[in-house]
Motif scaffolding. Structure first.
Motif, PDB file in Angstrom:
ATOM      1  N   ASN A  13      42.421  19.299 -30.792  1.00  0.00           N
ATOM      2  CA  ASN A  13      41.739  19.942 -29.667  1.00  0.00           C
ATOM      3  C   ASN A  13      41.171  21.312 -30.022  1.00  0.00           C
ATOM      4  N   ALA A  14      41.127  21.618 -31.307  1.00  0.00           N
ATOM      5  CA  ALA A  14      40.643  22.930 -31.752  1.00  0.00           C
ATOM      6  C   ALA A  14      39.177  23.122 -31.373  1.00  0.00           C
ATOM      7  N   ILE A  15      38.815  24.383 -31.268  1.00  0.00           N
ATOM      8  CA  ILE A  15      37.451  24.785 -30.955  1.00  0.00           C
ATOM      9  C   ILE A  15      36.854  25.468 -32.189  1.00  0.00           C
ATOM     10  N   THR A  16      35.590  25.207 -32.448  1.00  0.00           N
ATOM     11  CA  THR A  16      34.861  25.856 -33.529  1.00  0.00           C
ATOM     12  C   THR A  16      34.141  27.061 -32.934  1.00  0.00           C
ATOM     13  N   ILE A  17      34.450  28.248 -33.460  1.00  0.00           N
ATOM     14  CA  ILE A  17      33.826  29.483 -32.992  1.00  0.00           C
ATOM     15  C   ILE A  17      32.860  29.981 -34.072  1.00  0.00           C
ATOM     16  N   PRO A  18      31.559  29.962 -33.817  1.00  0.00           N
ATOM     17  CA  PRO A  18      30.604  30.506 -34.791  1.00  0.00           C
ATOM     18  C   PRO A  18      30.767  32.026 -34.902  1.00  0.00           C
ATOM     19  N   ILE A  19      30.790  32.550 -36.122  1.00  0.00           N
ATOM     20  CA  ILE A  19      30.956  33.986 -36.363  1.00  0.00           C
ATOM     21  C   ILE A  19      29.644  34.600 -36.835  1.00  0.00           C
ATOM     22  N   SER A  20      29.043  34.015 -37.845  1.00  0.00           N
ATOM     23  CA  SER A  20      27.745  34.497 -38.317  1.00  0.00           C
ATOM     24  C   SER A  20      26.993  33.339 -38.954  1.00  0.00           C
ATOM     25  N   THR A  21      25.681  33.423 -38.878  1.00  0.00           N
ATOM     26  CA  THR A  21      24.852  32.345 -39.416  1.00  0.00           C
ATOM     27  C   THR A  21      23.792  32.917 -40.345  1.00  0.00           C
ATOM     28  N   ILE A  22      23.736  32.371 -41.536  1.00  0.00           N
ATOM     29  CA  ILE A  22      22.641  32.657 -42.461  1.00  0.00           C
ATOM     30  C   ILE A  22      21.558  31.651 -42.094  1.00  0.00           C
TER      31      ILE A  22
ATOM     32  N   LYS B 275      18.099  36.372 -43.359  1.00  0.00           N
ATOM     33  CA  LYS B 275      18.347  36.678 -41.952  1.00  0.00           C
ATOM     34  C   LYS B 275      19.763  36.206 -41.564  1.00  0.00           C
ATOM     35  N   ILE B 276      20.552  37.122 -40.991  1.00  0.00           N
ATOM     36  CA  ILE B 276      21.910  36.792 -40.567  1.00  0.00           C
ATOM     37  C   ILE B 276      22.066  37.113 -39.088  1.00  0.00           C
ATOM     38  N   LYS B 277      22.531  36.114 -38.349  1.00  0.00           N
ATOM     39  CA  LYS B 277      22.789  36.307 -36.929  1.00  0.00           C
ATOM     40  C   LYS B 277      24.302  36.407 -36.732  1.00  0.00           C
ATOM     41  N   ILE B 278      24.737  37.489 -36.088  1.00  0.00           N
ATOM     42  CA  ILE B 278      26.158  37.694 -35.814  1.00  0.00           C
ATOM     43  C   ILE B 278      26.448  37.195 -34.401  1.00  0.00           C
ATOM     44  N   HIS B 279      27.485  36.373 -34.267  1.00  0.00           N
ATOM     45  CA  HIS B 279      27.810  35.762 -32.979  1.00  0.00           C
ATOM     46  C   HIS B 279      29.017  36.394 -32.286  1.00  0.00           C
ATOM     47  N   ILE B 280      29.699  37.310 -32.927  1.00  0.00           N
ATOM     48  CA  ILE B 280      30.938  37.859 -32.377  1.00  0.00           C
ATOM     49  C   ILE B 280      30.831  39.377 -32.262  1.00  0.00           C
ATOM     50  N   ASP B 281      31.544  39.949 -31.301  1.00  0.00           N
ATOM     51  CA  ASP B 281      31.503  41.401 -31.148  1.00  0.00           C
ATOM     52  C   ASP B 281      32.382  42.085 -32.202  1.00  0.00           C
ATOM     53  N   ARG B 282      32.129  43.359 -32.400  1.00  0.00           N
ATOM     54  CA  ARG B 282      32.844  44.125 -33.435  1.00  0.00           C
ATOM     55  C   ARG B 282      34.347  44.194 -33.168  1.00  0.00           C
TER      56      ARG B 282
ATOM     57  N   ILE C 288      20.318  20.135 -41.044  1.00  0.00           N
ATOM     58  CA  ILE C 288      20.086  21.430 -41.692  1.00  0.00           C
ATOM     59  C   ILE C 288      21.205  22.435 -41.424  1.00  0.00           C
ATOM     60  N   GLN C 289      22.148  22.102 -40.549  1.00  0.00           N
ATOM     61  CA  GLN C 289      23.227  23.019 -40.186  1.00  0.00           C
ATOM     62  C   GLN C 289      24.525  22.623 -40.895  1.00  0.00           C
ATOM     63  N   ALA C 290      25.145  23.596 -41.553  1.00  0.00           N
ATOM     64  CA  ALA C 290      26.466  23.402 -42.169  1.00  0.00           C
ATOM     65  C   ALA C 290      27.376  24.522 -41.689  1.00  0.00           C
ATOM     66  N   TYR C 291      28.661  24.285 -41.729  1.00  0.00           N
ATOM     67  CA  TYR C 291      29.660  25.263 -41.305  1.00  0.00           C
ATOM     68  C   TYR C 291      30.611  25.520 -42.463  1.00  0.00           C
TER      69      TYR C 291
ATOM     70  N   PRO D 285      14.718  28.730 -43.177  1.00  0.00           N
ATOM     71  CA  PRO D 285      13.894  27.681 -42.568  1.00  0.00           C
ATOM     72  C   PRO D 285      14.425  26.251 -42.775  1.00  0.00           C
ATOM     73  N   ASN D 286      14.936  25.960 -43.953  1.00  0.00           N
ATOM     74  CA  ASN D 286      15.369  24.589 -44.250  1.00  0.00           C
ATOM     75  C   ASN D 286      16.870  24.359 -44.169  1.00  0.00           C
ATOM     76  N   HIS D 287      17.631  25.402 -43.935  1.00  0.00           N
ATOM     77  CA  HIS D 287      19.075  25.225 -43.796  1.00  0.00           C
ATOM     78  C   HIS D 287      19.700  26.417 -43.081  1.00  0.00           C
ATOM     79  N   LYS D 288      20.837  26.137 -42.449  1.00  0.00           N
ATOM     80  CA  LYS D 288      21.614  27.169 -41.777  1.00  0.00           C
ATOM     81  C   LYS D 288      23.065  26.986 -42.183  1.00  0.00           C
ATOM     82  N   LEU D 289      23.710  28.094 -42.529  1.00  0.00           N
ATOM     83  CA  LEU D 289      25.124  28.061 -42.880  1.00  0.00           C
ATOM     84  C   LEU D 289      25.856  29.014 -41.944  1.00  0.00           C
ATOM     85  N   THR D 290      26.764  28.466 -41.157  1.00  0.00           N
ATOM     86  CA  THR D 290      27.508  29.258 -40.185  1.00  0.00           C
ATOM     87  C   THR D 290      28.954  29.403 -40.614  1.00  0.00           C
TER      88      THR D 290
END
Length: 174
Positions: free
Chosen positions: A77-86, A131-138, A45-48, A89-94
């Motif tokens: 060796n890159a890192i994935t940094i989540p910024i915001s997630t929509i 619903k949007i969750k923000i993962h990074i500071d301003r 259910i999670q996509a980026y 219930p059935n899916h999440k897009l980050t």
């Protein structure tokens, strides 16, 4: 001027603080990307997405997918940094940044004219109906957006990707 923009972007990225909760991200190798979308085989259910708002409508250059593939292959060796997630219930897009040694694929794509800079903005929860969750500071986000603005100026000035005379002329005919 070009070296100055590169230096400013590098300093800004290094000093960038990632996350309200000190979002540490995870290894890029945990995802498989196809164009701007990344998927994990362990979470159905999670996509980026490498783009923020407007990713479905954003203009893009024909070489965007090949540049994404090349950057990912050159930065194992890159890192994935989540910024915001929509979060539905059935899916999440980050919306995410891929970061390696002070380099982000997001900035790289804008600097090469693959997308307009506005495609790197995260959705605002006050205007969204989901619903949007923000993962990074301003502060970290603001620093990143300044880098993106500089990258877009560079791409426009050098007529790269979507800013090339050839693509602008073609799009005006269609």
């Amino acid at each position: 001027m070009r070296n100055l923009l590169t230096l400013i972007a590098l300093i800004a990225l290094i000093s960038c603080s990632f996350g309200k909760e000190k979002s540490e991200g995870f290894k890029l190798s945990n995802l498989k990307f196809k164009s701007i979308f990344g998927y994990s085989t362990s979470d159905s259910i999670q996509a980026y997405c490498l783009l923020g708002t407007g990713f479905l409508r954003a203009r893009f250059s024909p070489n965007a997918d090949s540049l994404i593939d090349a950057w990912i292959n050159n930065h194992p060796n890159a890192i994935t940094i989540p910024i915001s997630t929509i979060d539905e219930p059935n899916h999440k897009l980050t919306y995410c940044w891929l970061v390696d040694n002070g380099d982000t694929i997001n900035n790289y794509l804008i600097k090469n004219g693959c997308f307009p800079g506005g495609a790197m903005m995260h959705p605002e929860s006050s205007t969204a109906k989901v619903k949007i969750k923000i993962h990074i500071d301003r502060k970290g986000y603001s620093t990143f957006i300044k880098q993106i603005q500089c990258a877009e100026i560079f791409a426009k000035k050098n007529k790269l990707g979507i800013w090339s005379t050839e693509l602008i002329t073609k799009n005006n005919r269609e």
